[in-house]
Design an enzyme around this catalytic site. Structure first.
Site, short mmCIF file in Angstrom:
data_model
loop_
_atom_site.label_atom_id
_atom_site.label_comp_id
_atom_site.label_asym_id
_atom_site.label_seq_id
_atom_site.Cartn_x
_atom_site.Cartn_y
_atom_site.Cartn_z
N GLY A 92 -125.65 -82.15 -26.75
CA GLY A 92 -124.55 -82.34 -26.06
C GLY A 92 -123.25 -81.69 -26.85
N SER A 125 -126.00 -89.33 -23.33
CA SER A 125 -126.32 -90.43 -22.10
C SER A 125 -127.05 -91.64 -22.83
CB SER A 125 -127.19 -89.65 -21.30
OG SER A 125 -128.42 -89.28 -21.64
N GLY A 180 -127.27 -82.21 -30.93
CA GLY A 180 -126.42 -81.03 -30.52
C GLY A 180 -126.65 -80.65 -29.15
N GLU A 202 -120.49 -86.11 -35.16
CA GLU A 202 -121.76 -86.96 -35.30
C GLU A 202 -122.26 -86.97 -36.63
OE1 GLU A 202 -124.28 -85.63 -32.20
OE2 GLU A 202 -123.84 -87.11 -30.82
N ASP A 212 -126.96 -93.51 -32.46
CA ASP A 212 -126.67 -92.13 -31.93
C ASP A 212 -127.98 -91.71 -31.17
OD1 ASP A 212 -124.97 -88.98 -32.82
OD2 ASP A 212 -125.64 -89.77 -30.89
N GLY A 213 -127.80 -90.93 -30.18
CA GLY A 213 -129.09 -90.26 -29.61
C GLY A 213 -129.53 -88.96 -30.49
N ALA A 214 -130.65 -88.42 -30.03
CA ALA A 214 -131.10 -87.25 -30.61
C ALA A 214 -131.71 -86.41 -29.53
CB ALA A 214 -132.13 -87.57 -31.75
N SER A 231 -123.02 -89.87 -29.33
CA SER A 231 -122.64 -88.98 -27.97
C SER A 231 -123.90 -88.54 -27.22
CB SER A 231 -121.94 -87.82 -28.50
OG SER A 231 -120.62 -88.05 -29.15
#
Ligand code: DER
Length: 251
Positions: free
Chosen positions: A100, A32, A98, A106, A84-86, A30
């Site tokens: 977002g 951007s 987290g 996640e 995933d992002g971070a 999740s």
């Protein structure tokens, strides 16, 4: 603009390095940065058999809008690879996630994945000092060098049961006297952020964290804390994209 180019560079490199026709089930994070990874996947012709498992409402929407196949964790309890992002990453690839408010699902998806890769944008300022290349990545993401103390910039997001947020703030203050913790308030609605799971988020700034894994385990023992935005010993590779399109890969 630079940060967006960095996100895209990291995302495209991660997809090209980790997603090929041998994959069957892929987790989609999740935030951007992951948008660019989905955009890259959408353009691949030979991946139409892959089922994508979302980590949030937003993640599911991304998959659907790209006309990719959405699956559920119930149907696919084991996942080949998750991207995933971070919010922050340390030299051991421990992550704060987290930002977002999506870290509960996640972490469940990451835990069900054989491999987890992280994508993030950075703007690197490489400075040579003490005969050792020390890179300070500034901007939205921070990559700590081995020599740096575990001084995180972001707070650790905690997903908490709404009825318990006040007592958790009190326990945190008692157990970690230097902590600065607060309920995450929404900007587009009155009141606190509500996660996809109907819970609140507390952002807790602990200062230096010598052992993120120990802290995460301690926090999970506190009743009412449902999940902690520290992902420790879960990430295989992190891709840090810079504005010039270069990608720093940490494994
Ligand atoms: O909420 C999350 O965990 C997201 O993955 C977040 O940490 C990364 O979001 P970004 O890609 O917008 O920086």
């Amino acid at each position: 603009v630079g940060i967006e180019q960095g996100k895209k560079a990291a995302a495209y490199r991660a997809v090209n390095d980790y997603i090929d026709s041998t994959r069957r089930v892929v987790g989609i994070g999740s935030g951007s940065t992951i948008r660019y990874a989905v955009d890259c996947l959408r353009q691949k012709q030979d991946l139409s058999h892959i089922v994508y498992i979302p980590t949030s409402f937003q993640s599911r929407q991304l998959i659907q809008q790209a006309n990719l196949t959405v699956g559920t964790l119930e149907q696919y309890p084991r996942i080949d690879v998750t991207i995933d992002g971070a919010d922050e990453v340390d030299p051991d690839l421990n992550c704060i996630k987290g930002g977002g408010a999506c870290h509960l699902q996640e972490k469940i998806i990451a835990y069900a994945s054989g491999t987890v890769v992280i994508i993030a944008a950075v703007s690197a300022i490489g400075t040579k000092c003490n005969e050792q290349h020390t890179y300070h990545f500034v901007g939205l993401k921070t990559l700590f060098t081995k020599s740096a103390s575990q001084q995180w910039t972001n707070g650790v997001p905690l997903e908490v049961l709404p009825m318990a947020y006040s007592t958790i703030l009190s326990h945190l203050k008692e157990k970690y006297p230097s902590v600065k913790a607060s309920l995450r308030m929404a900007t587009e609605k009155a009141g606190p952020v509500i996660t996809d799971n109907g819970n609140f988020v507390i952002d807790a700034h602990f200062g230096p964290i010598p052992s993120p894994a120990d802290l995460a385990n301690q926090l999970k023992l506190m009743p009412g804390i449902i999940e902690v935005g520290l992902f420790c010993n879960m990430v295989e590779t992190a891709f840090f994209g810079s504005a010039d399109g270069s990608v720093n890969i940490q494994a």
